[in-house]
Every structure is written in structure tokens, then in C-alpha cells.
Scaffold this active site. Structure first.
Site, PDB file in Angstrom:
ATOM      1  CE  LYS A   2      -4.144  -1.837   2.171  1.00 31.00           C
ATOM      2  NZ  LYS A   2      -5.409  -1.513   3.363  1.00 31.00           N
TER       3      LYS A   2
ATOM      4  CG  ASP B  79      -8.229   0.569   3.404  1.00 30.23           C
ATOM      5  OD1 ASP B  79      -9.059  -0.245   3.007  1.00 30.23           O
ATOM      6  OD2 ASP B  79      -7.138   0.240   3.331  1.00 30.23           O
TER       7      ASP B  79
ATOM      8  CE1 TYR C 173     -12.080  -9.568   7.319  1.00 29.70           C
ATOM      9  CE2 TYR C 173     -11.149  -7.449   7.314  1.00 29.70           C
ATOM     10  CZ  TYR C 173     -10.998  -8.309   7.009  1.00 29.70           C
ATOM     11  OH  TYR C 173     -10.040  -8.867   6.428  1.00 29.70           O
TER      12      TYR C 173
HETATM   13  P1  NAP Z   1      -1.935  -2.270  12.753  1.00 29.55           P
HETATM   14  O1  NAP Z   1      -1.339  -0.841  11.872  1.00 29.55           O
HETATM   15  O2  NAP Z   1      -0.908  -2.996  13.131  1.00 29.55           O
HETATM   16  O3  NAP Z   1      -2.223  -1.319  14.300  1.00 29.55           O
HETATM   17  C1  NAP Z   1      -2.857  -2.081  15.303  1.00 29.55           C
HETATM   18  C2  NAP Z   1      -3.269  -1.362  16.419  1.00 29.55           C
HETATM   19  O4  NAP Z   1      -3.682  -2.057  17.204  1.00 29.55           O
HETATM   20  C3  NAP Z   1      -2.232  -0.530  17.016  1.00 29.55           C
HETATM   21  O5  NAP Z   1      -2.834   0.686  17.441  1.00 29.55           O
HETATM   22  C4  NAP Z   1      -1.847  -1.202  18.412  1.00 29.55           C
HETATM   23  O6  NAP Z   1      -1.510  -0.491  19.355  1.00 29.55           O
HETATM   24  C5  NAP Z   1      -3.294  -1.780  18.582  1.00 29.55           C
HETATM   25  N1  NAP Z   1      -3.411  -3.112  19.365  1.00 29.55           N
HETATM   26  C6  NAP Z   1      -2.670  -4.055  19.202  1.00 29.55           C
HETATM   27  N2  NAP Z   1      -2.922  -5.022  20.077  1.00 29.55           N
HETATM   28  C7  NAP Z   1      -3.361  -4.484  20.941  1.00 29.55           C
HETATM   29  C8  NAP Z   1      -3.776  -4.737  22.421  1.00 29.55           C
HETATM   30  N3  NAP Z   1      -3.636  -6.062  22.853  1.00 29.55           N
HETATM   31  N4  NAP Z   1      -4.261  -3.577  23.163  1.00 29.55           N
HETATM   32  C9  NAP Z   1      -4.371  -2.433  22.736  1.00 29.55           C
HETATM   33  N5  NAP Z   1      -4.158  -2.072  21.448  1.00 29.55           N
HETATM   34  C10 NAP Z   1      -3.632  -3.009  20.789  1.00 29.55           C
HETATM   35  O7  NAP Z   1      -3.169  -2.831  12.326  1.00 29.55           O
HETATM   36  P2  NAP Z   1      -4.112  -2.221  11.175  1.00 29.55           P
HETATM   37  O8  NAP Z   1      -3.799  -2.608   9.732  1.00 29.55           O
HETATM   38  O9  NAP Z   1      -4.301  -0.580  11.366  1.00 29.55           O
HETATM   39  O10 NAP Z   1      -5.206  -3.055  11.577  1.00 29.55           O
HETATM   40  C11 NAP Z   1      -6.156  -2.999  12.731  1.00 29.55           C
HETATM   41  C12 NAP Z   1      -7.388  -3.522  12.506  1.00 29.55           C
HETATM   42  O11 NAP Z   1      -8.240  -2.974  11.663  1.00 29.55           O
HETATM   43  C13 NAP Z   1      -7.286  -5.153  12.486  1.00 29.55           C
HETATM   44  O12 NAP Z   1      -8.110  -5.789  13.021  1.00 29.55           O
HETATM   45  C14 NAP Z   1      -7.585  -5.159  10.907  1.00 29.55           C
HETATM   46  O13 NAP Z   1      -8.133  -6.516  10.619  1.00 29.55           O
HETATM   47  C15 NAP Z   1      -8.811  -4.241  10.949  1.00 29.55           C
HETATM   48  N6  NAP Z   1      -8.973  -3.723   9.499  1.00 29.55           N
HETATM   49  C16 NAP Z   1     -10.241  -3.687   9.041  1.00 29.55           C
HETATM   50  C17 NAP Z   1     -10.580  -3.256   7.668  1.00 29.55           C
HETATM   51  C18 NAP Z   1     -11.940  -3.305   6.888  1.00 29.55           C
HETATM   52  O14 NAP Z   1     -11.925  -3.238   5.924  1.00 29.55           O
HETATM   53  N7  NAP Z   1     -12.846  -3.567   8.014  1.00 29.55           N
HETATM   54  C19 NAP Z   1      -9.272  -2.838   6.918  1.00 29.55           C
HETATM   55  C20 NAP Z   1      -8.257  -2.659   7.408  1.00 29.55           C
HETATM   56  C21 NAP Z   1      -7.906  -3.194   8.550  1.00 29.55           C
HETATM   57  P3  NAP Z   1       0.303  -0.162  19.699  1.00 29.55           P
HETATM   58  O15 NAP Z   1       0.347   0.802  18.739  1.00 29.55           O
HETATM   59  O16 NAP Z   1       0.346   0.049  21.011  1.00 29.55           O
HETATM   60  O17 NAP Z   1       0.731  -1.553  19.298  1.00 29.55           O
END
Ligand code: NAP
Length: 485
Positions: free
Chosen positions: A278, A314, A428
């Protein structure tokens, strides 16, 4: 033409599979090298569609390990019994000594690479007396497929050309568009006779291989890995629903910059772009939207007259999902929005909320990340435990907390959830997270990650086609796939 390649281990199973495959395939390849104690006549007597006899030796990737004379003798017998086609390897064609009324497919396999001298090999196959020349070579990079397409376009004689492996899957879908005589598929998942084969039902119903023609517009998802992606199922269902002559391909890409540059010659009309490309893909766009510049990541390419434009749906998908439950012209303007998380998704949604006039606060486990992102977007920030002291209208979870398999976790204590609030969870899988379940129990309006996912795909579809996306059809595909997990 779709050809089902049968890998059944017994005569009974092979005959039953031939009947089953005949419902979806146009032609059936009987792989005698898979059958224990094979006989040719029953296939001829019970055939419904044209049949190919193949008895592939281990040296060419097949299962036959016995005597070479017996191997060829079975093919002669198949020709005499009335098989429509006999497949014989280039190095054995002299030993066949003719095939009567059957057409001869002279084949070449390379399980290591797509060799440099494809054209020379093709010439040898034709010179060896092929009615149809067949080249099946391994793709080590998706760009190898371009060489197969070039070969097919210039073949000048009936030819089957394909790249094996996950990187070569698109040759199985697009081969006939470039002139391949047929394309091989598997009867079902797990019954592949070569790496990268697609189930024939998917070839016919999902990719509509037999409807692809020179006018078919090409789209696809650039990813690595790509096999798990739901996007081909969603977008192909949408094209089909709208009667649009287009196909959406799974593109397993290692080097996104070289891929996009070299694939300009295929005139792909659009791409979805996902992990891990991306950010890197931005460098090879002709133009990018302001959100892409702000966010520093994109997931959508639109080809307008040969110029590639980059977008981030997104962000648009999340906004569309949240705003759809709020009503009014500018539903987010002036609303207090708390966003949990400071990762990639937070970044995309955060810029969007800010651009729509929302009053944003970012809370994150690692506070320094919240501070950094908030500094870039221009909003407030803090640690997660600040949540209970805040008053807000919209809660957005972009952390992965609550995601499968940790479905009992939630990023927000239930008592912060108040009636009338909008609560959106980007997670999701599961479709209803603990956060959303507790929010619904307290009278909040809930928006699921499925809505964001469907809406980001719908926004892509609309940019590509200039028509409304069949959102319900797309949603049903996502739900069906998620339930299947
Ligand atoms: P990412 O860049 O890895 O970010 C993960 C985030 O979650 C960070 O802020 C992290 O905090 C936090 N986190 C992880 N484990 C945690 C815990 N145990 N307690 C508190 N905070 C925690 O991931 P991303 O790509 O943004 O994705 C995040 C979520 O969005 C995923 O579940 C993904 O499946 C979902 N998503 C959904 C869509 C959709 O179309 N619905 C699209 C994209 C992503 P730290 O900074 O402290 O590590």
C-alpha cells in the site's frame, strides 16, 4: 474452453469424475498416470464431452513411473479406441508413431522456470507434428506471465500456453483471451494435477473464463500472499450482477513497482492494492489523491486513458459506513470522535474524520504513536485509559483487540457506551465483536468492520465503472466467506 484435468486414483472414481466434470468443463483430460490399472475403452464409451488421453511420466511432472514402452502403448490404444486428443511429450513424440483420427497435443513442461527460449520451444513443438502445441512452465514472478501472453498472441498455430504456480494463476483465467486453445482446471480444490490450477466451478462461475473476450476489461488485487483475499469473489460477483464485461484477478506480486510498470502493456483498468504494497505502489502512480498524500498509503488504482490514479478507499469505505447511520449532509461535522488505535487503519480513518470536520481524539496503547499520528493529523491524543473521562458521539476502534481468535477481548469497557452513540469496529472477523455486541445491548448504533470492508470495495467498483455498486450482493459474498471460515 475449460478443460477438467482428472486425478482420480481408480477407474470407478475416474469415470464418475468424468461425468461430474462434464457438467462444467468443455473438454476432459484423463490423467492415466494417476489411475491404478487403467483401461481406455470405458472412457470412450461413457464420454459426454471430448476427451484427452495423457499418461505423464515422472520426468515431466506426472505420476507414471513404469516402463516407457507400456506408457506409450496405452496412448496408442487410446487413439485406436477413439480418444479425441492424445497428449504426448516432445521427447516421446517419435515413439508414438501416429495417432489415427485423434489430434496430437505435443507438450513441454518446465517445473522450474519460464525459460528464455519459449518461442524456440514452441517452434520445436509445431515442427514435431503437433496439431496443438502445449507449453506449461513455472512462473517464479507474475511478470513471467506476460511472456506466455506474448507467445500466445503470436503463436500462429493452435497452442495451449500457461504458467504454473500461484504467480501463474492469471494465465489460467486469461489464456483463452490471448488465444490459448484451452485452459486446465481441477475438478475441486485439492484435486489439482499441476500447481496453480483453479477449480473448474470457479473458472466458469467466478471468473467466467468462457465469456472473456478481447473487450473484457481487466482488474485485480495486488497482494502477497493473495490466496486468502476475498476481493476476487466480491468484485467478480459485482461485475456479474451488473452485466459488466470485466474480470478481476488475484495477482501475487513480489515487487509492486516493477509489476505496475511492466503490466501497463496489459492495459489493466484498475487495481486493489493490499498488504504489503500500500505504500510502495504510490511511487509508480501518475497522480494521487490528496488523502493518499496525507495518509501515505493507498489501496486503489484507476486507469484513466493510460494514466494511473491512486486513491484510498479504506478511508472512504469507513467514512461511508459511519456516515450512513448518522444522517444529514455533513454528519461528522462538529461531532466528538474518539478513535482507539494508531496503526495503518487509524491513519486512514483519522485523516478522513478530520477532513469531514469531526473533533478527533486518538487513544493508543503505545502513547508515543498516538502523539505522533495526532501531530500529523492535527488532533488531540492520549492513553487508552483516558477513555472513561471523555464525552463523545462516535467511538471508532481501529485496534486489533477482539479480533479472532481473541473474541472475548474488547478495547473499551462497556460502561463508556451510552445510548445513541455510534460505535464502529474496524475488526470484521468476527462480524459481531464483543465491542459491537455490548454497544448494541446499551442502545448504541453499531457499524461493523464488514460495512467498512464492503464499502471500500463498493467505492472501488464505482470509481472503476461509474455505476452504483451492487452493495448487497457484495455484502452477501463477504458474509458467506466469513461464515465459511
Ligand atoms: P496495525 O497497523 O498493526 O495497528 C494495530 C493497532 O492495534 C495499534 O494501534 C496497536 O497498538 C493496537 N493494538 C494491538 N494489540 C493491542 C492490544 N492488545 N491492546 C491495545 N491495543 C492493541 O493494524 P491495522 O492494519 O491498522 O489493523 C487494525 C485492525 O483493523 C485489524 O483488526 C484489521 O483487521 C482491521 N482492518 C479492517 C478493515 C476493514 O475493511 N474492515 C481494513 C483494514 C484493517 P500499539 O501501537 O500499541 O501496538
Amino acid at each position: 474452453m475449460i478443460c477438467a484435468s482428472l486425478t482420480s486414483p481408480t477407474m470407478d472414481a475416474a469415470l464418475a469424475d468424468m461425468e461430474r466434470a462434464s457438467e462444467l468443463a468443455d473438454i476432459i483430460e484423463v490423467r492415466f498416470d494417476y489411475i491404478h490399472s487403467p483401461a481406455v475403452r470405458p472412457f470412450v464409451e461413457r464420454r459426454i464431452k471430448p476427451i484427452i488421453a495423457t499418461n505423464r511420466p515422472a520426468r515431466e511432472g506426472g505420476n507414471y513411473k513404469g516402463d516407457e514402452e507400456n506408457r506409450i502403448a496405452l496412448l496408442r490404444e487410446a487413439a485406436a479406441a477413439g480418444f479425441d486428443y492424445i497428449d504426448i511429450e516432445m521427447d516421446s513424440v517419435d515413439r508414438l508413431g501416429g495417432a489415427g483420427a485423434s489430434k496430437v497435443i505435443v507438450s513441454y513442461h518446465n517445473f522450474e522456470k519460464t525459460p528464455d527460449d519459449l518461442e524456440a520451444i514452441h517452434k520445436q513443438l509445431v515442427a514435431a507434428g503437433a496439431d496443438i502445441a502445449k507449453l506449461a512452465v513455472m512462473a517464479n514472478d507474475i511478470r513471467d506471465t506476460l511472456r506466455i501472453f506474448d507467445l500466445l498472441r503470436g503463436a500462429g498455430a493452435p497452442t495451449i500456453g500457461l504458467c504454473m504456480g500461484e504467480e501463474g494463476v492469471i494465465t489460467r483465467i486469461l489464456g483463452p483471451r490471448f488465444g490459448s486453445f484451452l485452459s486446465f482446471g481441477a475438478l475441486a480444490d485439492g484435486k489439482q494435477s499441476a500447481p496453480g490450477q483453479i477449480p473448474i466451478r470457479d473458472m466458469r462461475e467466478l471468473y467466467r473464463v468462457n465469456e472473456i473476450n478481447a473487450d473484457t476489461k481487466l482488474y485485480g488485487v495486488i497482494a502477497n500472499p493473495v490466496a486468502h483475499s476475498m476481493s476476487p469473489a466480491i468484485h467478480n460477483a459485482a461485475f456479474r450482477e451488473k452485466g459488466i464485461n470485466a474480470v478481476y484477478l488475484p495477482l501475487k506480486v513480489a515487487d509492486v513497482r516493477r509489476f505496475v510498470t511492466e503490466f501497463r502493456k496489459l492495459d489493466m483498468q484498475g487495481y486493489s492494492v493490499t498488504i504489503p504494497h500500500k505504500v510502495d505502489v504510490i511511487a509508480v502512480m501518475d497522480e494521487v489523491d490528496q488523502f493518499v498524500k496525507d495518509i501515505g498509503a493507498m489501496n486503489t488504482v484507476v486507469n484513466r486513458g493510460g494514466r494511473l490514479h491512486g486513491y484510498n478507499t479504506d478511508c472512504l469505505g469507513a467514512l461511508r459506513a459511519i456516515e450512513s447511520v448518522m444522517g444529514g449532509d455533513e454528519p461528522l461535522r462538529g461531532r466528538r470522535v474518539v478513535m482507539l488505535g494508531a496503526g495503518g487503519t487509524s491513519r486512514a480513518i483519522g485523516y478522513g474524520v478530520k477532513a469531514r470536520g469531526g473533533k478527533l481524539i486518538i487513544l493508543n496503547r503505545t502513547v508515543a504513536k498516538a502523539e505522533k499520528l495526532a501531530g500529523e493529523i492535527g488532533c488531540d491524543w492520549g492513553p487508552m485509559d483516558r477513555l472513561p473521562e471523555l464525552t463523545f458521539d462516535v467511538l471508532v476502534n481501529t485496534t486489533s483487540v477482539g479480533m479472532h481468535p481473541n473474541v472475548d477481548e474488547t478495547p473499551a469497557p462497556a460502561d463508556v457506551l451510552k445510548k445513541g452513540m455510534v460505535v464502529f469496529d474496524a475488526v470484521y472477523n468476527p462480524m459481531e465483536t464483543r465491542l459491537l455486541r455490548e454497544a448494541a445491548e446499551r442502545g448504541c448504533v453499531t457499524v461493523s468492520g464488514v460495512d467498512m470492508f464492503v464499502n471500500q470495495a463498493a467505492s472501488q467498483f464505482e470509481m472503476w465503472t461509474d455505476t452504483d455498486a451492487p452493495v448487497e450482493v457484495m455484502r452477501n459474498v463477504v458474509i458467506e466467506r466469513l461464515r465459511g471460515h
